[in-house]
Enzyme design. Structure first.
Site, PDB file in Angstrom:
ATOM      1  N   THR A  20       0.798  -1.232   0.000  1.00 20.86           N
ATOM      2  CA  THR A  20       0.000   0.000   0.000  1.00 20.86           C
ATOM      3  C   THR A  20       0.827   1.278   0.000  1.00 20.86           C
ATOM      4  O   THR A  20       0.280   2.364   0.170  1.00 20.86           O
ATOM      5  CB  THR A  20      -0.939   0.027   1.227  1.00 20.86           C
ATOM      6  N   TRP A  21       2.144   1.177  -0.215  1.00 16.93           N
ATOM      7  CA  TRP A  21       2.951   2.404  -0.197  1.00 16.93           C
ATOM      8  C   TRP A  21       2.533   3.364  -1.298  1.00 16.93           C
ATOM      9  O   TRP A  21       2.652   4.579  -1.160  1.00 16.93           O
ATOM     10  CB  TRP A  21       4.443   2.073  -0.306  1.00 16.93           C
ATOM     11  N   ASP A  53       0.047  -5.414   3.673  1.00 13.58           N
ATOM     12  CA  ASP A  53       1.135  -4.655   4.283  1.00 13.58           C
ATOM     13  C   ASP A  53       0.893  -3.162   4.117  1.00 13.58           C
ATOM     14  O   ASP A  53       0.578  -2.681   3.027  1.00 13.58           O
ATOM     15  CB  ASP A  53       2.467  -5.024   3.637  1.00 13.58           C
ATOM     16  N   TYR A  58       2.707   5.895   5.451  1.00 14.96           N
ATOM     17  CA  TYR A  58       2.157   6.002   4.093  1.00 14.96           C
ATOM     18  C   TYR A  58       0.954   6.946   4.098  1.00 14.96           C
ATOM     19  O   TYR A  58      -0.131   6.601   4.552  1.00 14.96           O
ATOM     20  CB  TYR A  58       1.727   4.643   3.557  1.00 14.96           C
TER      21      TYR A  58
END
Length: 201
Positions: A20-21, A53, A58
Site C-alpha cells: 500500500t505504499w 502490508d 504512508y
C-alpha cells in the site's frame, strides 16, 4: 495461491501480498481513487492473498485508513495485517525525506494506537520497525513492543519484527530479554512492568 509456512508463528502466508505504499498521495500518486484501491484490496484477498502490508507513514495514515475500510467486509481471522512504526511524517522541519526517526517507548505506543484506529481493528499480526532509530536504544523499543503485546487493556500485536535493520540489531532484539533490565531472564509480564516504569514518558 501458494503459501509459505512461518514456523515460529505457525501461520501460512501467501507468496503475494497487498502493498500500500503507492497510496501515499503526499509523495506520489498512482492515479487510483480511494474506491479503486479498496476494490483492489478486496479482489486480491478474494483470490487468496492473505497478507496486507501498510504503514503509519504512508500518507500520514491514509493508507491504513483505506485498508481499514477495505477489510470491513472481510473475515478478520482470514487475513494478516502488517504495519510499521518509527518514521513519523515531518510536516514542520521539511527535511529531505519528509520524515524523522522515532522509536522511543512513548512514540511506539502512540503510533500503535493510531494504527489500530486507522485500521479499525483491535490487533495487528505483524508490527515492524520501519527503520532503525540510532538515537533510541533498541532495548527501549523492544520494551515498548513487549509492553504493548502483554498488557491486557491495551490493544497489542501478535507478532513484531524489525525491517531495514542490521543483522546485529536483529540478533540483539531476539536475545534482549535475557539481560534487559536486571541481567537475569525475567518473565515476559515482569519485563513489561519494568519496561513501563523505566521508559514511560
Amino acid at each position: 495461491m501458494r503459501y509459505k509456512h512461518f514456523k515460529n508463528a505457525d501461520i501460512d502466508v501467501s507468496e503475494l501480498a497487498v502493498g500500500t505504499w503507492g497510496l501515499d498521495s503526499n509523495r506520489w500518486s498512482t492515479g487510483s481513487s480511494r474506491e479503486e484501491a479498496i476494490d483492489a484490496i478486496r479482489m486480491m484477498v478474494a483470490q487468496g492473498v492473505n497478507l496486507i502490508d501498510t504503514a503509519a507513514n504512508y500518507g500520514n495514515g491514509a493508507a491504513e485508513q483505506i485498508v481499514g475500510e477495505a477489510i470491513k467486509t472481510i473475515d478478520r481471522s482470514k487475513i494478516l495485517i502488517s504495519t510499521k512504526f518509527g518514521v513519523p511524517n515531518d510536516f514542520y522541519k521539511r527535511n529531505v525525506r519528509g520524515v524523522y526517526r522515532d522509536a522511543k517507548f512513548g512514540s511506539v505506543l502512540r503510533e500503535l494506537a493510531s494504527s489500530l484506529r486507522n485500521l479499525q481493528t483491535d490487533y495487528v499480526d505483524f508490527y515492524f520497525l520501519h527503520w532503525p532509530d540510532p538515537s533510541t536504544p533498541i532495548a527501549e523499543t523492544m520494551c515498548a513492543l513487549n509492553f504493548a503485546a502483554d498488557i491486557q487493556d491495551q490493544p497489542g500485536c501478535s507478532g513484531n519484527d524489525l525491517q531495514n535493520g542490521t543483522a546485529d540489531l536483529i540478533f540483539t532484539s531476539k536475545h534482549l530479554y535475557l539481560h534487559l533490565l536486571s541481567g537475569k531472564e525475567p518473565t515476559k509480564r515482569g519485563a513489561s512492568r519494568a519496561c513501563k516504569g523505566r521508559y514511560r514518558r
